[in-house]
Design a protein around this motif. Structure first.
Motif, mmCIF file in Angstrom:
data_model
loop_
_atom_site.group_PDB
_atom_site.id
_atom_site.type_symbol
_atom_site.label_atom_id
_atom_site.label_comp_id
_atom_site.label_asym_id
_atom_site.label_seq_id
_atom_site.Cartn_x
_atom_site.Cartn_y
_atom_site.Cartn_z
ATOM 1 N N GLN A 186 16.693 -19.608 -17.916
ATOM 2 C CA GLN A 186 15.442 -20.422 -18.441
ATOM 3 C C GLN A 186 14.168 -20.115 -17.260
ATOM 4 N N LEU A 187 14.694 -19.951 -16.094
ATOM 5 C CA LEU A 187 13.651 -19.789 -15.120
ATOM 6 C C LEU A 187 13.321 -18.391 -15.188
ATOM 7 N N GLY A 188 14.074 -17.215 -15.586
ATOM 8 C CA GLY A 188 13.739 -16.023 -16.026
ATOM 9 C C GLY A 188 12.740 -16.075 -17.026
ATOM 10 N N ASP A 189 12.953 -16.818 -18.015
ATOM 11 C CA ASP A 189 11.893 -16.779 -19.254
ATOM 12 C C ASP A 189 10.658 -17.448 -18.729
ATOM 13 N N ILE A 190 10.641 -18.443 -17.650
ATOM 14 C CA ILE A 190 9.289 -18.831 -17.178
ATOM 15 C C ILE A 190 8.488 -17.720 -16.537
ATOM 16 N N LEU A 191 9.233 -17.044 -15.595
ATOM 17 C CA LEU A 191 8.724 -16.006 -15.002
ATOM 18 C C LEU A 191 8.193 -14.876 -15.807
ATOM 19 N N THR A 192 8.876 -14.558 -17.040
ATOM 20 C CA THR A 192 8.514 -13.527 -17.735
ATOM 21 C C THR A 192 7.144 -13.927 -18.443
ATOM 22 N N ALA A 193 7.076 -15.107 -18.923
ATOM 23 C CA ALA A 193 5.643 -15.870 -19.433
ATOM 24 C C ALA A 193 4.543 -15.775 -18.499
ATOM 25 N N VAL A 194 4.898 -16.114 -17.374
ATOM 26 C CA VAL A 194 3.778 -16.239 -16.330
ATOM 27 C C VAL A 194 3.351 -14.657 -16.273
ATOM 28 N N ALA A 195 4.158 -13.530 -16.124
ATOM 29 C CA ALA A 195 3.887 -12.429 -15.890
ATOM 30 C C ALA A 195 3.024 -12.093 -17.190
#
Length: 99
Positions: free
Chosen positions: A31-40
């Protein structure tokens, strides 16, 4: 962007004093990986020619001027209190702290 590792999630959990089991570590890493991808992705869109802003619309101060007004005296404010101590409301202790 590199994915967040399970060890990084465990480290963040320790810093946050969260007790996470093995399955929660795996789930949160994804989930945190998905969040970081969205922020990128958002950072890619925010190019240098677009000025940063905190709000889409301009904000204005809606506060009234600070003016002194008549108010209650301490005696009036405390007149309906069930218990008073040193010109303060006396309330029951809710924490078990020592004095």
């Amino acid at each position: 962007m590199t994915a967040i590792t399970r060890d990084e999630v465990a480290h963040l959990a320790r810093l946050s004093r969260l007790a996470l089991d093995e399955s929660e570590l795996d789930t949160l890493a994804a989930q945190l990986g998905d969040i970081l991808t969205a922020v990128a992705k958002v950072q890619e869109v925010a190019k240098g020619d677009i000025p940063p802003s905190s709000h889409a619309l301009p904000l204005t101060n809606v506060f009234r001027p600070d003016e002194a007004r008549p108010c209650l005296t301490p005696e009036q404010a405390l007149s309906g209190a069930p218990a008073v101590e040193e010109q303060r409301f006396r309330v029951p202790r809710i924490l078990g702290e020592e004095e």
